[in-house]
Design a protein around this motif. Structure first.
Motif, PDB file in Angstrom:
ATOM      1  N   UNK A   1       0.843  -1.208   0.000  1.00  0.00           N
ATOM      2  CA  UNK A   1       0.000   0.000   0.000  1.00  0.00           C
ATOM      3  C   UNK A   1       0.875   1.254   0.000  1.00  0.00           C
ATOM      4  N   UNK A   2       1.966   1.185   0.751  1.00  0.00           N
ATOM      5  CA  UNK A   2       2.854   2.342   0.785  1.00  0.00           C
ATOM      6  C   UNK A   2       3.477   2.590  -0.590  1.00  0.00           C
TER       7      UNK A   2
ATOM      8  N   UNK B   1       2.106   1.805  -3.356  1.00  0.00           N
ATOM      9  CA  UNK B   1       1.024   2.315  -4.209  1.00  0.00           C
ATOM     10  C   UNK B   1       0.806   3.802  -3.979  1.00  0.00           C
ATOM     11  N   UNK B   2       0.893   4.198  -2.692  1.00  0.00           N
ATOM     12  CA  UNK B   2       0.708   5.616  -2.372  1.00  0.00           C
ATOM     13  C   UNK B   2       1.838   6.463  -2.951  1.00  0.00           C
TER      14      UNK B   2
ATOM     15  N   UNK C   1       0.941   6.965  -6.295  1.00  0.00           N
ATOM     16  CA  UNK C   1      -0.162   7.923  -6.337  1.00  0.00           C
ATOM     17  C   UNK C   1       0.326   9.350  -6.204  1.00  0.00           C
ATOM     18  N   UNK C   2       1.280   9.534  -5.273  1.00  0.00           N
ATOM     19  CA  UNK C   2       1.839  10.872  -5.089  1.00  0.00           C
ATOM     20  C   UNK C   2       2.561  11.336  -6.349  1.00  0.00           C
TER      21      UNK C   2
ATOM     22  N   UNK D   1      -3.334   7.504 -10.926  1.00  0.00           N
ATOM     23  CA  UNK D   1      -4.722   7.634 -10.447  1.00  0.00           C
ATOM     24  C   UNK D   1      -5.057   6.575  -9.411  1.00  0.00           C
ATOM     25  N   UNK D   2      -5.837   6.957  -8.457  1.00  0.00           N
ATOM     26  CA  UNK D   2      -6.250   6.023  -7.411  1.00  0.00           C
ATOM     27  C   UNK D   2      -7.535   5.282  -7.790  1.00  0.00           C
ATOM     28  N   UNK D   3      -8.063   5.636  -8.901  1.00  0.00           N
ATOM     29  CA  UNK D   3      -9.230   4.893  -9.399  1.00  0.00           C
ATOM     30  C   UNK D   3      -9.242   4.936 -10.924  1.00  0.00           C
ATOM     31  N   UNK D   4      -9.789   3.888 -11.481  1.00  0.00           N
ATOM     32  CA  UNK D   4      -9.905   3.818 -12.936  1.00  0.00           C
ATOM     33  C   UNK D   4     -11.369   3.532 -13.281  1.00  0.00           C
TER      34      UNK D   4
END
Lengths: 102, 254
Positions: free
Chosen positions: B26-27, B29-30, B33-34, B38-41
């Motif tokens: 998750x880290x 992934x973040x 993200x930073x 995108x956090x969603x598709x």
């Protein structure tokens, strides 16, 4: 003149009855009924939707909750990332601002 | 020069618990993200479009398909041809072969009236020429007409009366081909769907329910639906997966 609240200042909510979600390995497939669209959400974006569907939260409150829920530090979860994700979810209709309805 | 890794080193992941690994992922992934991930598709094709696409499937015949239908609503589906000649009808031997070698057959009553033969024999052909019933002579009527004949002297009238009362025995019916053993001109309808014929089953929908067109393709759709109702998606029937997908789609609408 009063400035419009930023995304972090707004209070967000979501109606869980409007979507169907299935988790696949920390990824969520979300079918949003009103638009008929299907979205892939990761743990962060779904975490936001899930959190505000239970309790309306401001962006700032949301940021704090996410850090707690996912054991993250502020550096690991920057405010900017939360802000941009809120914007994406708002655009998709998965969350909406309570302030807009006032 | 070594390239700087984008992601944190994960070589120690073997020592982590599943929960620790998840947090680490998750880290990562973040971090992406930073960096702008995108956090969603959102799927380009919406779920609604996916469903409707089920209606867009087509059935394409790679070889000819022929359907023989009798007056009872039975159907045989195969590839053989059945010879037909004007004035004679279908070659009986070909019909027999077609039935014997049919890939699929449907029992009586399956084919709706739209596709039944135009003419059906009232009775089966019989070789029993001695049967009294074959000689259709109305004695009472003939007697009355005979009385009429006795009261007139005009030959034309007499001829007319005699023709009207002419008994219709098979021995007198030289034009009757019903009992031709080699050819049959009634009792069957024969349909063909040529090679490379394309059928779009959704063309046979109306108002969210099946409404097969009154043509060869409509007959195929009708038989396809019967096949589907009995065998589901069991392979064998041409285009059955397409039919099933539409049936399933219609099921979601009800």
């Amino acid at each position: 003149m009063v400035a419009a609240p930023s995304l972090m200042e707004k209070t967000w909510t979501s109606d869980s009855g409007q979507f169907l979600a299935v988790e696949y390995d920390d990824t969520y497939l979300v079918y949003f009924k009103p638009s008929g669209d299907t979205h892939f959400l990761n743990f962060l974006s779904f975490g936001i939707v899930d959190a505000v569907s239970k309790t309306a939260l401001s962006g700032t409150e949301l940021h704090e909750k996410l850090k707690t829920d996912f054991s993250l530090t502020s550096s690991e979860l920057p405010v900017a990332l939360v802000t941009s994700t809120i914007g994406e979810l708002d655009q998709a209709g998965l969350i909406s601002s309570v302030d807009n309805s006032k | 020069m070594t390239e700087k890794p984008i992601l944190p080193d994960t070589t120690e992941s073997e020592d982590r618990t599943p929960e620790e690994s998840r947090i680490a992922e998750r880290r990562q992934l973040l971090m992406l993200g930073a960096a702008g991930l995108p956090m969603m598709l959102t799927l380009k094709a919406s779920a609604r479009e996916v469903l409707v696409s089920q209606l867009n499937c087509v059935v394409n015949f790679t070889s000819r398909l022929r359907i023989l239908v009798d007056c009872d609503g039975k159907a045989w589906v195969g590839t053989r041809n059945i010879k037909y000649e004007d004035g004679k009808g279908f070659k009986v031997a070909d019909i027999t072969k077609f039935k014997d070698e049919a890939t699929y057959s449907f029992p009586a009553g399956d084919v709706p009236n739209n596709w039944l033969p135009d003419t059906c024999p009232i009775e089966e052909c019989s070789n029993d020429d001695d049967d009294d019933d074959d000689y259709d002579f109305d004695l009472e009527s003939a007697s009355t007409e005979l009385d009429e004949l006795m009261r007139t002297s005009l030959p034309a009238q007499a001829d007319g009366i005699m023709l009207a009362s002419k008994p219709k025995g098979k021995d007198d019916d030289d034009e009757d081909d019903d009992c031709d053993e080699d050819w049959i001109d009634s009792g069957y309808a024969f349909y063909e769907l040529g090679k490379n014929t394309t059928i779009t089953p959704a063309d046979h929908l109306s108002g969210g329910s099946w409404s097969p067109q009154n043509n060869n393709k409509g007959l195929f759709i009708t038989l396809s639906l019967i096949y589907e109702s009995r065998h589901g998606e069991t392979p064998g029937w041409p285009g059955i997966s397409c039919i099933v997908s539409i049936v399933n789609y219609l099921g979601t609408q009800n």
